[in-house]
Scaffold this active site. Sequence first.
Site, PDB file in Angstrom:
ATOM      1  N   LYS A 136       0.840  -1.200   0.000  1.00  0.00           N
ATOM      2  CA  LYS A 136       0.000   0.000   0.000  1.00  0.00           C
ATOM      3  C   LYS A 136       0.876   1.253   0.000  1.00  0.00           C
ATOM      4  CE  LYS A 136      -3.189   2.497   3.076  1.00  0.00           C
ATOM      5  NZ  LYS A 136      -3.875   2.451   4.388  1.00  0.00           N
ATOM      6  N   ASP A 141      -2.536  10.480   3.968  1.00  0.00           N
ATOM      7  CA  ASP A 141      -3.944  10.122   4.110  1.00  0.00           C
ATOM      8  C   ASP A 141      -4.657  11.111   5.021  1.00  0.00           C
ATOM      9  OD1 ASP A 141      -6.384   8.881   4.116  1.00  0.00           O
ATOM     10  OD2 ASP A 141      -5.790   7.252   5.454  1.00  0.00           O
ATOM     11  N   LYS A 148     -10.221  12.747   8.719  1.00  0.00           N
ATOM     12  CA  LYS A 148      -9.711  12.301  10.005  1.00  0.00           C
ATOM     13  C   LYS A 148      -9.660  13.472  10.992  1.00  0.00           C
ATOM     14  CE  LYS A 148      -6.420   8.853   8.148  1.00  0.00           C
ATOM     15  NZ  LYS A 148      -6.884   7.636   8.824  1.00  0.00           N
ATOM     16  N   ASP A 159       1.582   6.215   5.833  1.00  0.00           N
ATOM     17  CA  ASP A 159       0.561   5.285   5.355  1.00  0.00           C
ATOM     18  C   ASP A 159       1.015   4.565   4.097  1.00  0.00           C
ATOM     19  OD1 ASP A 159      -1.862   4.066   5.837  1.00  0.00           O
ATOM     20  OD2 ASP A 159      -3.053   5.530   4.738  1.00  0.00           O
ATOM     21  N   ASP A 218     -12.202   7.209   3.990  1.00  0.00           N
ATOM     22  CA  ASP A 218     -11.003   6.921   4.774  1.00  0.00           C
ATOM     23  C   ASP A 218     -10.660   5.435   4.759  1.00  0.00           C
ATOM     24  OD1 ASP A 218      -8.814   7.546   6.330  1.00  0.00           O
ATOM     25  OD2 ASP A 218      -9.904   7.421   8.227  1.00  0.00           O
ATOM     26  N   GLU A 220      -9.599   3.902   2.121  1.00  0.00           N
ATOM     27  CA  GLU A 220      -9.100   4.010   0.740  1.00  0.00           C
ATOM     28  C   GLU A 220      -8.030   2.984   0.398  1.00  0.00           C
ATOM     29  OE1 GLU A 220      -5.786   5.124   2.824  1.00  0.00           O
ATOM     30  OE2 GLU A 220      -7.824   5.799   3.242  1.00  0.00           O
ATOM     31  N   ARG A 222      -7.751  -0.249   0.884  1.00  0.00           N
ATOM     32  CA  ARG A 222      -8.247  -1.479   0.260  1.00  0.00           C
ATOM     33  C   ARG A 222      -8.729  -1.230  -1.166  1.00  0.00           C
ATOM     34  NH1 ARG A 222     -12.566  -1.943   4.953  1.00  0.00           N
ATOM     35  NH2 ARG A 222     -10.846  -0.786   5.885  1.00  0.00           N
TER      36      ARG A 222
END
Length: 368
Positions: A136, A141, A148, A159, A218, A220, A222
């Site tokens: 990933k 993020d 968030k 991230d 949030d 995102e 996956r």
Amino acid sequence: PKEGFRFIKQIYVCGDTSAKEKKAYLKGQTIGEYVNLCRTIANTPGGDMTPQLLASEAKKAAGGLPVKVTAFDEKKLKELKAGGILGVGKGSKFPPRLIVMEYWGAGKPKASKATKRPTKGKAGINKNDPVVLVGKGITFDTGGLSLKPSASMLGMHMDMSGGAAVIATIALVAKLKLKKNIVAIVPAVENMIGGESYRPGDVLRSMSGKTIEVLNTDAEGRVVLADALHYAKKYSPKLCVDVATLTGAAVVALGERANAFMTRDKKFHKLFQELGEESGDYMWPLPLWDEYLEDIKGTHGDLTNANNNGKPYGGTITAAMFLAQFAGDMPWVHVDMAPRMNTIPSDELARGASGEPVRFLYKLLEEY
């Protein structure tokens, strides 16, 4: 000095210094260097590590090594119909990239065998089929429109730690001249707020053709991994491992001392736990039963990118179940490394990225 030493220049070893031991010391030193490379990449602030710059770091990591690096731009992603990657990336002024790194240390498989053989439950039909590592690569993020809280946004430049780990691992494998075939795939995207950001309620069509109903922007990671896992199938891998800082739920479940992993192939349970113990990058299994699929069935799309019942339970497992729909018949293991994204005091490391699970991945590639 009071400010400490940034680099160790020399280490003196007293005792057995035969050729075998010297070789082992040098190997360990090299592994440590690439763990630190992973930490350096992951620690880079989001403003200095856009998707395009992460692609540049991948090329830099592979410099002088027999690793082919390709970074697909927006035009190519549209050709590939990578709706997940493009959808998440819409809100950022920095366009997404799909980074692909190839190392053919055992010789490239013959095209006829790689393209014609069945993959369902047939791990290792061609011994030269590669292991594919998917990482990933969310370079920052914000949570997107499902924003968030400020405190939760701190550290979100890391991230892309899974992406950093697979970049460092394939470079390490090439550096140590392992006679294995390895492919690393990193969907690099910034999840930002903008006038074109994807919205809760949007339906994205992934590269596989499956549609994703967005319940939470949030969730995102996956969504971009869905496209990367589908792309991995073109290599007919004997094993695909994705590594992602995917869910806070994994931290709740395991604390900050072990990575979670999930797979439908039970033969990997013992292997991953044992190699986790040996490498020091601990791995602990969670279930992946078919019943969890009910929690991510969509109303307006095939799948939802968050629990469809509004409940915050089992988020690590339902995220893995989502990814399983795109991994399909590949021998596949999902590693949620969110618990080990940051160092903790007992690690006796500088604050920031832990560099996991590079040691584990190298050990796995040595033995599998």
